[in-house]
Design a protein around this motif. Structure first.
Motif, PDB file in Angstrom:
ATOM      1  N   ALA A   1       2.002   0.761 -10.271  1.00 35.23           N
ATOM      2  CA  ALA A   1       1.343   2.006  -9.853  1.00 35.23           C
ATOM      3  C   ALA A   1       2.003   3.214 -10.519  1.00 35.23           C
ATOM      4  O   ALA A   1       1.319   4.192 -10.860  1.00 35.23           O
ATOM      5  N   TYR A   2       3.307   3.150 -10.707  1.00 39.18           N
ATOM      6  CA  TYR A   2       4.016   4.240 -11.397  1.00 39.18           C
ATOM      7  C   TYR A   2       3.502   4.369 -12.838  1.00 39.18           C
ATOM      8  O   TYR A   2       3.082   5.445 -13.259  1.00 39.18           O
ATOM      9  N   LEU A   3       3.503   3.250 -13.556  1.00 34.76           N
ATOM     10  CA  LEU A   3       3.034   3.281 -14.952  1.00 34.76           C
ATOM     11  C   LEU A   3       1.573   3.726 -15.033  1.00 34.76           C
ATOM     12  O   LEU A   3       1.194   4.514 -15.899  1.00 34.76           O
ATOM     13  N   ASP A   4       0.780   3.225 -14.092  1.00 34.45           N
ATOM     14  CA  ASP A   4      -0.651   3.523 -14.089  1.00 34.45           C
ATOM     15  C   ASP A   4      -0.924   5.014 -13.847  1.00 34.45           C
ATOM     16  O   ASP A   4      -1.941   5.548 -14.285  1.00 34.45           O
ATOM     17  N   GLY A   5      -0.009   5.674 -13.132  1.00 28.32           N
ATOM     18  CA  GLY A   5      -0.190   7.095 -12.831  1.00 28.32           C
ATOM     19  C   GLY A   5       0.342   8.015 -13.910  1.00 28.32           C
ATOM     20  O   GLY A   5       0.100   9.225 -13.866  1.00 28.32           O
ATOM     21  N   LEU A   6       1.107   7.459 -14.847  1.00 26.24           N
ATOM     22  CA  LEU A   6       1.665   8.290 -15.917  1.00 26.24           C
ATOM     23  C   LEU A   6       0.606   8.584 -16.971  1.00 26.24           C
ATOM     24  O   LEU A   6      -0.236   7.738 -17.267  1.00 26.24           O
TER      25      LEU A   6
ATOM     26  N   ALA B   1       5.033   4.445 -22.975  1.00 26.51           N
ATOM     27  CA  ALA B   1       5.849   3.607 -23.860  1.00 26.51           C
ATOM     28  C   ALA B   1       7.325   3.724 -23.493  1.00 26.51           C
ATOM     29  O   ALA B   1       8.085   2.767 -23.616  1.00 26.51           O
ATOM     30  N   ASP B   2       7.733   4.900 -23.043  1.00 27.43           N
ATOM     31  CA  ASP B   2       9.139   5.132 -22.717  1.00 27.43           C
ATOM     32  C   ASP B   2       9.204   5.922 -21.407  1.00 27.43           C
ATOM     33  O   ASP B   2       9.558   7.092 -21.390  1.00 27.43           O
ATOM     34  N   PRO B   3       8.823   5.254 -20.288  1.00 23.87           N
ATOM     35  CA  PRO B   3       8.686   6.004 -19.032  1.00 23.87           C
ATOM     36  C   PRO B   3      10.013   6.573 -18.544  1.00 23.87           C
ATOM     37  O   PRO B   3      11.069   5.959 -18.740  1.00 23.87           O
ATOM     38  N   ILE B   4       9.932   7.712 -17.928  1.00 24.23           N
ATOM     39  CA  ILE B   4      11.122   8.354 -17.364  1.00 24.23           C
ATOM     40  C   ILE B   4      11.699   7.443 -16.284  1.00 24.23           C
ATOM     41  O   ILE B   4      10.972   6.932 -15.433  1.00 24.23           O
TER      42      ILE B   4
ATOM     43  N   ARG C   1       0.838  -1.220   0.000  1.00 20.96           N
ATOM     44  CA  ARG C   1       0.000   0.000   0.000  1.00 20.96           C
ATOM     45  C   ARG C   1       0.866   1.259   0.000  1.00 20.96           C
ATOM     46  O   ARG C   1       0.576   2.237  -0.705  1.00 20.96           O
ATOM     47  N   VAL C   2       1.930   1.224   0.813  1.00 22.84           N
ATOM     48  CA  VAL C   2       2.829   2.382   0.871  1.00 22.84           C
ATOM     49  C   VAL C   2       3.578   2.537  -0.461  1.00 22.84           C
ATOM     50  O   VAL C   2       3.752   3.650  -0.971  1.00 22.84           O
ATOM     51  N   ALA C   3       3.999   1.418  -1.026  1.00 21.67           N
ATOM     52  CA  ALA C   3       4.714   1.462  -2.317  1.00 21.67           C
ATOM     53  C   ALA C   3       3.817   2.065  -3.398  1.00 21.67           C
ATOM     54  O   ALA C   3       4.259   2.887  -4.205  1.00 21.67           O
ATOM     55  N   GLU C   4       2.550   1.677  -3.403  1.00 18.37           N
ATOM     56  CA  GLU C   4       1.626   2.205  -4.417  1.00 18.37           C
ATOM     57  C   GLU C   4       1.375   3.696  -4.208  1.00 18.37           C
ATOM     58  O   GLU C   4       1.319   4.464  -5.178  1.00 18.37           O
ATOM     59  N   ALA C   5       1.245   4.096  -2.944  1.00 15.69           N
ATOM     60  CA  ALA C   5       1.019   5.522  -2.655  1.00 15.69           C
ATOM     61  C   ALA C   5       2.232   6.351  -3.073  1.00 15.69           C
ATOM     62  O   ALA C   5       2.097   7.463  -3.607  1.00 15.69           O
ATOM     63  N   LEU C   6       3.413   5.788  -2.846  1.00 16.09           N
ATOM     64  CA  LEU C   6       4.640   6.494  -3.231  1.00 16.09           C
ATOM     65  C   LEU C   6       4.740   6.576  -4.760  1.00 16.09           C
ATOM     66  O   LEU C   6       4.961   7.645  -5.327  1.00 16.09           O
ATOM     67  N   ALA C   7       4.544   5.433  -5.408  1.00 11.75           N
ATOM     68  CA  ALA C   7       4.739   5.374  -6.862  1.00 11.75           C
ATOM     69  C   ALA C   7       3.730   6.234  -7.616  1.00 11.75           C
ATOM     70  O   ALA C   7       4.075   6.883  -8.608  1.00 11.75           O
ATOM     71  N   SER C   8       2.479   6.262  -7.156  1.00 12.28           N
ATOM     72  CA  SER C   8       1.502   7.045  -7.920  1.00 12.28           C
ATOM     73  C   SER C   8       1.779   8.534  -7.754  1.00 12.28           C
ATOM     74  O   SER C   8       1.579   9.320  -8.693  1.00 12.28           O
ATOM     75  N   GLY C   9       2.295   8.943  -6.596  1.00  9.14           N
ATOM     76  CA  GLY C   9       2.692  10.344  -6.432  1.00  9.14           C
ATOM     77  C   GLY C   9       3.895  10.695  -7.299  1.00  9.14           C
ATOM     78  O   GLY C   9       3.953  11.780  -7.882  1.00  9.14           O
ATOM     79  N   VAL C  10       4.850   9.767  -7.384  1.00  9.06           N
ATOM     80  CA  VAL C  10       6.012   9.991  -8.256  1.00  9.06           C
ATOM     81  C   VAL C  10       5.527  10.203  -9.693  1.00  9.06           C
ATOM     82  O   VAL C  10       5.981  11.116 -10.393  1.00  9.06           O
ATOM     83  N   ALA C  11       4.575   9.377 -10.112  1.00  7.40           N
ATOM     84  CA  ALA C  11       4.041   9.518 -11.475  1.00  7.40           C
ATOM     85  C   ALA C  11       3.406  10.904 -11.665  1.00  7.40           C
ATOM     86  O   ALA C  11       3.598  11.544 -12.699  1.00  7.40           O
ATOM     87  N   GLY C  12       2.675  11.373 -10.653  1.00  6.72           N
ATOM     88  CA  GLY C  12       2.063  12.701 -10.744  1.00  6.72           C
ATOM     89  C   GLY C  12       3.108  13.786 -10.923  1.00  6.72           C
ATOM     90  O   GLY C  12       2.932  14.721 -11.716  1.00  6.72           O
TER      91      GLY C  12
END
Ligand SMILES: [Zn+2]
Length: 195
Positions: free
Chosen positions: A137-142, A148-151, A96-107
């Motif tokens: 979660a990172y990809l999903d938030g982008l 296709a070529d995520p940062i 849960r924490v990993a997803e919260a972190l990753a989706s914010g990074v994507a934002g």
């Protein structure tokens, strides 16, 4: 973009080698963006801060235990339990924490379009402990055009001493700037005049 998790999350956007610290020098408070639960008031005074979703305090909440006195040490302990396996509750809390972190990074990637995101402090450990969930979660938030070529996300290389090394480097930058060297030369001349 550099992001670090200790107790809460901080970071800075570096543009052409220069940290963008804002008009008053207080920029980079990424942990206080409203990526969290709006029912929660952050110790900073704002509502819904991301800070409260990505560290040892969040892990304790997910595990249903009291807020830890030392959230960083508690987070390290839960991450170790999750990685050892066999502890479903620890693993679920870390996910849960990993997803919260990753989706914010994507934002933030959507907002800043950085060349690279460097993760410091506990952030790379959180990612490693739940890599698939974090990356999904990172990809999903982008935004779709970025997928296709995520940062790239990279673990910071300077470890626990990174803040200390950065402070020393910032000091040297001042001393070794043109203005700093001029001041040193003027001091030297004044000392020579005094004999
Ligand atoms: Zn806050």
């Amino acid at each position: 973009l550099y992001l670090t998790v200790e107790v809460g999350l901080g970071g800075v956007l570096v543009i052409d080698g220069v940290p963008a610290v804002g008009g008053s020098g207080a920029g980079g408070e990424y942990g206080h963006m409203p990526f969290g639960d709006r029912s929660r008031r952050c110790p900073c005074g704002a509502r819904g801060c991301w800070d409260n979703e990505v560290d040892g305090r969040a892990l304790a909440r997910h595990l249903g235990v009291a807020p830890p006195d030392d959230p960083r040490a508690f987070a390290v302990e839960v991450l170790e339990r999750a990685e050892r396996g066999g502890e479903a509750d620890a693993a679920a809390a870390v996910r849960r924490v990993a997803e919260a972190l990753a989706s914010g990074v994507a934002g933030l990637v959507n907002a800043h379009d950085p060349d690279v995101v460097t993760l410091g402090g506990l952030a790379p450990l959180i990612r490693a402990a739940a890599q698939d969930d974090f990356d999904a979660a990172y990809l999903d938030g982008l935004m779709e055009f970025r997928r296709a070529d995520p940062i790239p996300l990279r673990a910071a290389s300077l470890g626990d001493d990174s803040a200390l090394i950065g402070a020393a480097a910032a000091g040297l930058d001042v001393v070794l700037s043109e203005a700093g060297l001029d001041e040193w030369a003027a001091d030297f001349e004044r000392a020579a005049v005094r004999g």
